[in-house]
Design an enzyme around this catalytic site. Structure first.
Site, PDB file in Angstrom:
ATOM      1  N   ARG A   1       0.646  -1.177  -0.013  1.00  0.00           N
ATOM      2  CA  ARG A   1       0.041  -0.093  -0.053  1.00  0.00           C
ATOM      3  C   ARG A   1       0.960   1.060   0.041  1.00  0.00           C
ATOM      4  NH1 ARG A   1      -4.937  -0.737   4.260  1.00  0.00           N
ATOM      5  NH2 ARG A   1      -5.261   1.267   3.671  1.00  0.00           N
TER       6      ARG A   1
ATOM      7  N   ASP B   1       2.164   4.943  -0.092  1.00  0.00           N
ATOM      8  CA  ASP B   1       1.740   6.290   0.432  1.00  0.00           C
ATOM      9  C   ASP B   1       1.819   7.305  -0.699  1.00  0.00           C
ATOM     10  OD1 ASP B   1       1.846   5.263   3.093  1.00  0.00           O
ATOM     11  OD2 ASP B   1       3.716   6.151   3.423  1.00  0.00           O
TER      12      ASP B   1
ATOM     13  N   TYR C   1      11.891  -2.073  -3.021  1.00  0.00           N
ATOM     14  CA  TYR C   1      11.786  -0.663  -3.241  1.00  0.00           C
ATOM     15  C   TYR C   1      13.173  -0.030  -3.864  1.00  0.00           C
ATOM     16  CZ  TYR C   1       7.449  -0.370  -0.752  1.00  0.00           C
ATOM     17  OH  TYR C   1       5.973  -0.549  -0.506  1.00  0.00           O
TER      18      TYR C   1
ATOM     19  N   ARG D   1      11.388   5.226   3.345  1.00  0.00           N
ATOM     20  CA  ARG D   1      11.972   6.531   3.390  1.00  0.00           C
ATOM     21  C   ARG D   1      13.053   6.856   4.768  1.00  0.00           C
ATOM     22  NH1 ARG D   1       6.290   8.963   3.074  1.00  0.00           N
ATOM     23  NH2 ARG D   1       7.664  10.681   3.402  1.00  0.00           N
TER      24      ARG D   1
END
Length: 275
Positions: free
Chosen positions: A47, A49, A107, A204
């Site tokens: 999911r 952001d 990622y 992040r």
């Protein structure tokens, strides 16, 4: 059915459907409901952001009744032209679940340093405005590989009434830091993180920490203490979302036939070597 999606997350408030805001999953669910004539719940592998992109997002859903896959794909491609693209669409067993059958997610975070900035991809690359010591970043990254409590790098979820506090222990398989030359552009620093699962803002936050190490503001030897503090205030604030992309998701067996990304393999094969 199973979708393999790519999308530019710039103008979306994330993936998950959310009434009143524009999301990737919300637009897809609305279109599927119109096509099928019934609500179509979606399950995604990750999911993402607000502002985060995807190249290899996997989505599963059930449709009742016969629908031509080619017409369905064209209809979904028209949901947000230029922002959402269906890379692949196929039929899978109803038991297959994009989220719970995934064995890992990877990622990629792309960073521009002085001399590598470009106005053409500012929506997808974080320009940090400083040179980075990648050898120090590699040293710091080694402390984050393995199974750890990542409370220092995650937004702590609110427990449901009567439920235990959710665990923030995650297993990071590998972290790669390398320079890649993009088509018609300068080489960029690409950070890749592969794990079984991630908690909110974890990638992040790790990226922000490694950038601070690369700047010389945090010593690589201090990363273990930051990790073990299990305190969100111990680590820097998350890097901006626009440099982040959900690149690919692993399954066993793989639900589609696309081959591995050799660039990522090269970066991840020797994460301890200076870039």
């Amino acid at each position: 059915m199973r979708l393999l999606l790519a999308y530019d997350g710039t103008s979306f408030a994330g993936f998950a459907p959310n009434r009143g805001v524009r999301t990737v999953g919300g637009l897809l669910a609305e279109r599927l409901e119109r096509i099928a004539g019934h609500p179509v719940p979606l399950t995604c592998a990750g999911r993402t952001d607000k502002g985060v992109h995807a190249w290899g997002q996997v989505v599963t859903f059930d449709l009742y009744g016969g629908l031509d896959p080619l017409r369905l794909r064209r209809s979904l491609d028209a949901v947000a032209p230029g922002e959402i693209i269906v890379r692949d669409l196929g039929v899978v067993a109803r038991s297959f679940d994009a989220r719970f059958d995934a064995t890992w997610r990877r990622y990629r975070y792309t960073i521009a340093t002085p001399g590598t900035e470009s106005p053409f991809d500012r929506r997808f690359v974080w320009s940090v405005g400083a040179s980075l010591d990648t050898a120090a970043m590699h040293r710091a990254a080694r402390a984050l590989v393995g199974s750890h409590d990542f409370a220092s790098f995650c937004r702590r979820p609110t427990p449901r009434p009567g439920s235990p506090t959710p665990s923030l222990v995650r297993s990071v398989h590998d972290i790669g830091i390398c320079r890649e030359r993009f088509p018609n552009g300068p080489p960029r620093l690409v950070l890749t993180i592969r794990a079984a699962a991630f908690c909110h803002q974890m990638v992040r936050s790790i990226t922000a920490l490694l950038v601070e190490v690369g700047r010389g503001r945090i010593d690589p030897d201090d990363v273990v203490a930051i990790r073990e503090a299990r305190d969100r205030n111990a680590a820097p604030s998350p890097a901006p979302p626009h440099g982040l992309c959900l690149h690919d998701v692993g399954y066993d067996p793989l639900p589609h036939s696309r081959g591995p990304d050799r660039r990522d393999e090269r970066c991840l094969r020797a994460p301890d070597a200076p870039a």
